[in-house]
Design a protein around this motif. Sequence first.
Motif, short mmCIF file in Angstrom:
data_model
loop_
_atom_site.label_atom_id
_atom_site.label_comp_id
_atom_site.label_asym_id
_atom_site.label_seq_id
_atom_site.Cartn_x
_atom_site.Cartn_y
_atom_site.Cartn_z
N ASN A 1 -2.26 9.51 58.23
CA ASN A 1 -1.05 9.91 57.51
C ASN A 1 -0.99 11.42 57.30
O ASN A 1 0.10 12.01 57.32
N ARG B 1 2.64 8.26 51.27
CA ARG B 1 1.54 7.44 51.78
C ARG B 1 0.16 8.06 51.54
O ARG B 1 -0.83 7.32 51.49
N TYR C 1 -0.02 -1.91 49.29
CA TYR C 1 -0.12 -1.90 50.75
C TYR C 1 -0.93 -3.07 51.30
O TYR C 1 -0.80 -3.42 52.46
N GLN D 1 7.58 6.12 50.11
CA GLN D 1 7.33 6.02 51.54
C GLN D 1 8.14 4.91 52.19
O GLN D 1 8.62 5.06 53.31
#
Length: 328
Positions: A42, A87, A33, A101
């Motif tokens: 999230n 996530r 990420y 995700q």
Amino acid sequence: MHLLSLVIREEEKSGEERALCTLETCPVDESYYDYRPSLAANGAFLALFSLSLLAFLVQVTLSKRFIGFTIAMVSGCLLEVLGYIGRIMHNPFGENGFLMQICCLTIAPAFMAAGIYLTLSRIVVTFGPENSRIKPLSYPRLFIPCDILSLVLQALGGGMASAASHSNKNPENGNHIMVAGLAFQVFTLLVFMLLCADFAVRTVMRMNRLGEAALDPTHATLRRSMKFRVFLVALTLSTICIFVRSVFRVVELGEGWDGALIKNQTLFVVLEGVMVIIAVLVLNLFHPGLCFREGYIKKAKGEKQSGGRRFWQRNKLVEVNEKGVVQD
């Protein structure tokens, strides 16, 4: 670098090396990420999409109408739930959660867009097909295949990129196909919104010339319903939110993983998560199966099914036969 190319950074860690990383042993900018996904944000999206999913299931049970719309929204919400599960997986260096995700959250709004497309034909019939440039059933016949094509491109691209990343190969081809699917979804939504605006303008112009004669008299009660009017606002808001989100994802993923947008978690939360959750929640609050309820009449027990339709109009039951002639 393009979508998912971070998975196989040749200059840094291989997939096998990154799989051994934890937040304690490796810097977070070497994760998939480039940041640590917010557990609070999230987790909140996961809870809200789960709630929306359950609400759609309850609403279709109560209304027993708009089955296609509900299937599309449930499918989209289910993919959102799976995406946010990916996530919030503890280790941002894990490949499976990342791929889960990116694939699920990318394609989920395509299902929601399909649900929106299915409602337009009902709206056109409610105001009067004469106000539309095309027949009511032409809307889903035009937009649903386009949405399916967009969905297939996104799913195919995501699958190709995922397979390539697992094999430590360059996922660039899959990336291009996925972005093409997103771009086609944006184009389809834009055409849809332009046709909606055109229908609204034509309806208003005919009303200015003809008054109430410009509208279908069999749906007068439904049009006066506050629930139906608020549903139109909710549908408009939902469409705009999905459009804004789709434009953002095209620009974001088009920049590649070295772009500024992909590394900005705040923008992702606002322009992906918030936009999509607004789109689904407003349609939970104003579900078409409930908001269109005043336009339906339950058939009397033992009444023989006919080829016409029956509606309440100004406290009077009227029937429209197969030829569209209103009968007392």
